[in-house]
Design an enzyme around this catalytic site. Structure first.
Site, PDB file in Angstrom:
ATOM      1  N   GLU A  71       0.806  -1.227   0.000  1.00  0.00           N
ATOM      2  CA  GLU A  71       0.000   0.000   0.000  1.00  0.00           C
ATOM      3  C   GLU A  71       0.839   1.276   0.000  1.00  0.00           C
ATOM      4  OE1 GLU A  71      -2.994  -0.041   3.027  1.00  0.00           O
ATOM      5  OE2 GLU A  71      -3.878  -1.895   2.324  1.00  0.00           O
ATOM      6  N   GLU A 128      -5.053  -8.417   0.524  1.00  0.00           N
ATOM      7  CA  GLU A 128      -5.793  -8.157   1.769  1.00  0.00           C
ATOM      8  C   GLU A 128      -7.272  -8.010   1.451  1.00  0.00           C
ATOM      9  OE1 GLU A 128      -4.598  -4.795   4.157  1.00  0.00           O
ATOM     10  OE2 GLU A 128      -2.467  -5.293   3.931  1.00  0.00           O
TER      11      GLU A 128
END
Ligand code: IFM
Length: 452
Positions: free
Chosen positions: A163, A359
Site C-alpha cells: 500500500e 488483503e
C-alpha cells in the site's frame, strides 16, 4: 463460488501489527515505535510493544494456521529487526526469526508470502530523510537483497511494498499515521518517485538472488470503483474513474491509482497524470523508468470497500448513491463486495497482470462468548460475498492467483490501536490467549471445498 486448482487461499499480517518484541535481539526502533510514544497519536495510548507477541508465539500461531488448513501465510519482515542501522551490519538474530518462521510454515505445508515493507521504516533512516532522501531506493534494494539471500531458497512469493499510496497519504499527507507529516503535493510527488525507484531497484536486486521460479509482486490499495449497474454507460464511467486524476470519489490526487501503477506496469505516466500535476511531477528519465517498470509477476490488490459510480448526462463519472441499505463494518466502512469483481476486472484490463488479493476482510466487535467461542457471523457473510465476486472475476477471464484474508489474527490497527478486530483468530490482549473464530472454521471449509 469456483476457483481453479492452483488458486491459493491464505491469510495475512504485518510485522509491526503482530510481532511485539520491539527492542529484542538487537532490533532498532522503527518510525511506528516512536510515533506510538507521542501523546495523542493512537487511540487509548495503545502501541505495538507487545501486540500479539507473535515474535515469541509464532509456533503456536503456525499451529493455528494449520488447524485452519491455510495454504499460504502472508507476513512482512521488519526492516529494523534485520538491519538495525538501516543498511550495513546484519542483525543475524533478527533475520533468524524469519528463517525459523519460514521453516515452521513449510514444515506445516503453508506457503510463505513475504512482504518487504509494511510501513515500519527504521527510525535511523527516517532521520536521514527517509523516503525523501534519493538514497532511499538503494537502502531498500540492499535490504531486499539481504532478505532474499537468506530466505530465497524457500520463499517463492514476494511483495516489495504494501500500500504505497496509502502510507504516503496517511503518513505524509494527512498526518494520521507515522511519521505524522503534512507535506505538499510537490513534496509527496518527489517522495513517490523515490519509492517507485525503491520498488524497481528492490525488485532487480531481489530477482538476482532468488530462484528462477520466484514471483515478485506489488501490493496496492487505491480507489476501487464499480458501476451502479451493468449498463455500458455506467461501466464505462466506473472504469474511467478508476484511472482518472483526480478521481470522482474525491480522494487527494496523490492517492491516484495511475501515479503508482502506470509507471510500474506500463513504464510511463499517463497523459492525464502529466497534465494534472504539470511541473510538480518530477521527471523520470528513460533509464529510471526502465528500473521502475521491470516486469513483475502479479498485482496485489488490497480491497475493503469502494465507490459506486454512474455516468452523468455527458457520460462523466459521478458518485452514485446506494439504493439499498448497506452493511457497515465496525470501522464504518460500507460493505461493497462488487468492487472486488469490477476492481479486479478493470485492473487486469489495464495492467494485464494476474491478481492476488493481498488483503480483504472486515473489523467487527468480536468477543469470546460464554461457550468459549467467537461467533463472528457477520465476517462469514462478508467474506462469502467478497469471495463470490472475486470468483466471478475469475470466471470472466481475469487470472486469479489467490486470496489472502486480512487478517490471520486480531492485531494492532495503527492509529486505532487494538480497537478494530480483523482476525480469523481472536486475541485476548491481556492473556495472549488465542481463539479460532467461527469465521476461521468456515474459511477452512471453503479451502477444503476448492478441491472437491
Ligand atoms: O491493518 C491494515 C493493513 O495494515 C493495511 N491495509 C488495511 C488494513 C486494515 O485497515
Amino acid at each position: 463460488m469456483k476457483f481453479s486448482k492452483d488458486f491459493i487461499f491464505g491469510a495475512a499480517s504485518a510485522s509491526y501489527q503482530i510481532e511485539g518484541a520491539i527492542k529484542e535481539d538487537g532490533k532498532s526502533l522503527s518510525i511506528w515505535d516512536t510515533y506510538c510514544m507521542r501523546e495523542g497519536t493512537i487511540k487509548k495510548g495503545h502501541n505495538g510493544d507487545i501486540a500479539c507477541d507473535h515474535y515469541h508465539r509464532y509456533k503456536e500461531d503456525v499451529q493455528l494456521m494449520k488447524q485452519i488448513d491455510l495454504q499460504a501465510y502472508r507476513f512482512s519482515t521488519s526492516w529494523p529487526r534485520i538491519l538495525p542501522n538501516g543498511t550495513g551490519a546484519i542483525n543475524e538474530k533478527g533475520l533468524d526469526f524469519y528463517d525459523r518462521l519460514v521453516d515452521e510454515l513449510l514444515t506445516n505445508d503453508i506457503e510463505p508470502f513475504l512482504t518487504l515493507f509494511h510501513w515500519d521504516l527504521p527510525l535511523c533512516l527516517y532521520e536521514k530523510g527517509g523516503w525523501k532522501n534519493p538514497d532511499s531506493a538503494d537502502w531498500f534494494a540492499e535490504y531486499a537483497s539481504v532478505v532474499g539471500t537468506k530466505l530465497g531458497d524457500r520463499v517463492k512469493n514476494w511483495m516489495t511494498f504494501n500500500e504505497m499510496a496509502m502510507f504516503v497519504r496517511l503518513g505524509y499527507l494527512e498526518a494520521v499515521h507515522a511519521p505524522g507529516e503534512k507535506n505538499s503535493t510537490f513534496e509527496c510527488l518527489r517522495m513517490i518517485k523515490n519509492l517507485l525507484l525503491a520498488h524497481g531497484k528492490g525488485t532487480s536486486d531481489l530477482r538476482s538472488v532468488l530462484q528462477k521460479d520466484a514471483k515478485i509482486g506489488f501490493a496496492h490499495c487505491g480507489a476501487i470503483n464499480f458501476p451502479e449497474d451493468d449498463s455500458p454507460a455506467n461501466v464505462a464511467a466506473a472504469r474511467k474513474s478508476m484511472f482518472d486524476v483526480p478521481n470522482a470519489c474525491g480522494y487527494h490526487p496523490v492517492f491516484s491509482n495511475t501515479l503508482y501503477l502506470d509507471p510500474i506496469f506500463l513504464g510511463k505516466y499517463d497523459p492525464q497524470t502529466l497534465d494534472y500535476f504539470g511541473d510538480d511531477l518530477p521527471k523520470i528519465n528513460d533509464e529510471e523508468m526502465k528500473i521502475i517498470s521491470q516486469p513483475i509477476d502479479f498485482l496485489g490488490l488490497n480491497y475493503y470497500s469502494g465507490f459506486m459510480i454512474k455516468a452523468d448526462e455527458q457520460g462523466n463519472p459521478i458518485e452514485a448513491e446506494s439504493k439499498e441499505d448497506e452493511g457497515y463494518t465496525n470501522f464504518d466502512w460500507p460493505v461493497r463486495p462488487k468492487g472486488l469483481y469490477w476492481g479486479s476486472k478493470f485492473l487486469y484490463e489495464r495492467y494485464k497482470s494476474p491478481i492476488l488479493v493481498t488483503e480483504n476482510g472486515m473489523s467487527s466487535a468480536d468477543w469470546v462468548a460464554l461457550d468459549g467461542k467467537v461467533h463472528d457471523h457477520e465476517r462469514i457473510d462478508f467474506l462469502r460475498r467478497y469471495l463470490e465476486e472475486f470468483s466471478k472475476a475469475g470466471q470472466d477471464g481475469v487470472p486469479l492467483m489467490g486470496y489472502m484474508q486480512w487478517s490471520i489474527m486480531d492485531n494492532f490497527e495503527w492509529s486505532e490501536g487494538f480497537g478494530q478486530r480483523f482476525g480469523l483468530i481472536h486475541i485476548d490482549y491481556k492473556t495472549q490467549k488465542r481463539t479460532l473464530k467461527d469465521s476461521a472454521l468456515w474459511y477452512k471449509e471453503i479451502i477444503k471445498s476448492k478441491d472437491e
